[in-house]
Design a protein around this motif. Structure first.
Motif, PDB file in Angstrom:
ATOM      1  N   TYR A 211      28.205  -0.609  16.768  1.00 41.38           N
ATOM      2  CA  TYR A 211      26.818  -0.951  17.069  1.00 41.38           C
ATOM      3  C   TYR A 211      26.783  -1.703  18.387  1.00 41.38           C
TER       4      TYR A 211
ATOM      5  N   PHE B 229      19.518  -4.933  19.866  1.00 43.88           N
ATOM      6  CA  PHE B 229      18.654  -5.077  18.705  1.00 43.88           C
ATOM      7  C   PHE B 229      17.198  -4.993  19.152  1.00 43.88           C
TER       8      PHE B 229
ATOM      9  N   PHE C 201      19.842 -12.771  17.468  1.00 46.75           N
ATOM     10  CA  PHE C 201      18.924 -12.004  18.298  1.00 46.75           C
ATOM     11  C   PHE C 201      17.849 -12.949  18.811  1.00 46.75           C
TER      12      PHE C 201
ATOM     13  N   LEU D 193      13.762  -5.865  11.759  1.00 53.44           N
ATOM     14  CA  LEU D 193      14.840  -5.857  12.740  1.00 53.44           C
ATOM     15  C   LEU D 193      15.461  -4.464  12.723  1.00 53.44           C
TER      16      LEU D 193
ATOM     17  N   VAL E 108      18.727  -2.202  13.975  1.00 57.98           N
ATOM     18  CA  VAL E 108      20.093  -2.172  14.508  1.00 57.98           C
ATOM     19  C   VAL E 108      20.514  -0.712  14.567  1.00 57.98           C
TER      20      VAL E 108
END
Length: 108
Positions: free
Chosen positions: A20, A24, A64, A80, A82
């Motif tokens: 990842y 974000f 974040f 959120l 991701v």
């Protein structure tokens, strides 16, 4: 969580590594639909463009900074976002195989 920073943990419960980025983002719920908040607010990226790798069973604490990207959030429902990136064997940066995971929350 404050109105400026979201602290969260990503845990890899899969049998493979996950990848990842720190890109974000937030969606906001309007009239029953989720909308990318970056399309509403003039967004300036404020993240390191690096790829994080978590082996199976590992966790990572992330932070974040919402205010640097979106300012102060108004009351409402958010989530959120991701993005998980597929494994790229040729070491290119063209990550077309992506999956998004979501964590909903409310601002009162």
């Amino acid at each position: 969580q404050s109105d400026k920073t979201i602290d969260f943990t990503i845990t890899n419960d899969s049998v493979d590594e996950i990848r990842y980025g720190l890109d974000f983002s937030l969606d906001v719920k309007e009239a029953g639909n989720w909308i990318d908040l970056g399309k509403i607010v003039e967004e300036t990226p404020s993240y390191e463009d690096i790829l994080m790798i978590l082996d199976k069973g590992e966790s990572s604490d992330e932070h974040f900074d919402v205010s640097s990207r979106y300012g102060t959030l108004q009351s409402g429902e958010y989530r959120l976002v991701v993005t998980l990136y597929g494994k790229n064997d040729d070491l290119s940066t063209d990550y077309t195989d992506t999956t998004k995971i979501y964590a909903p929350f409310q601002v009162k």
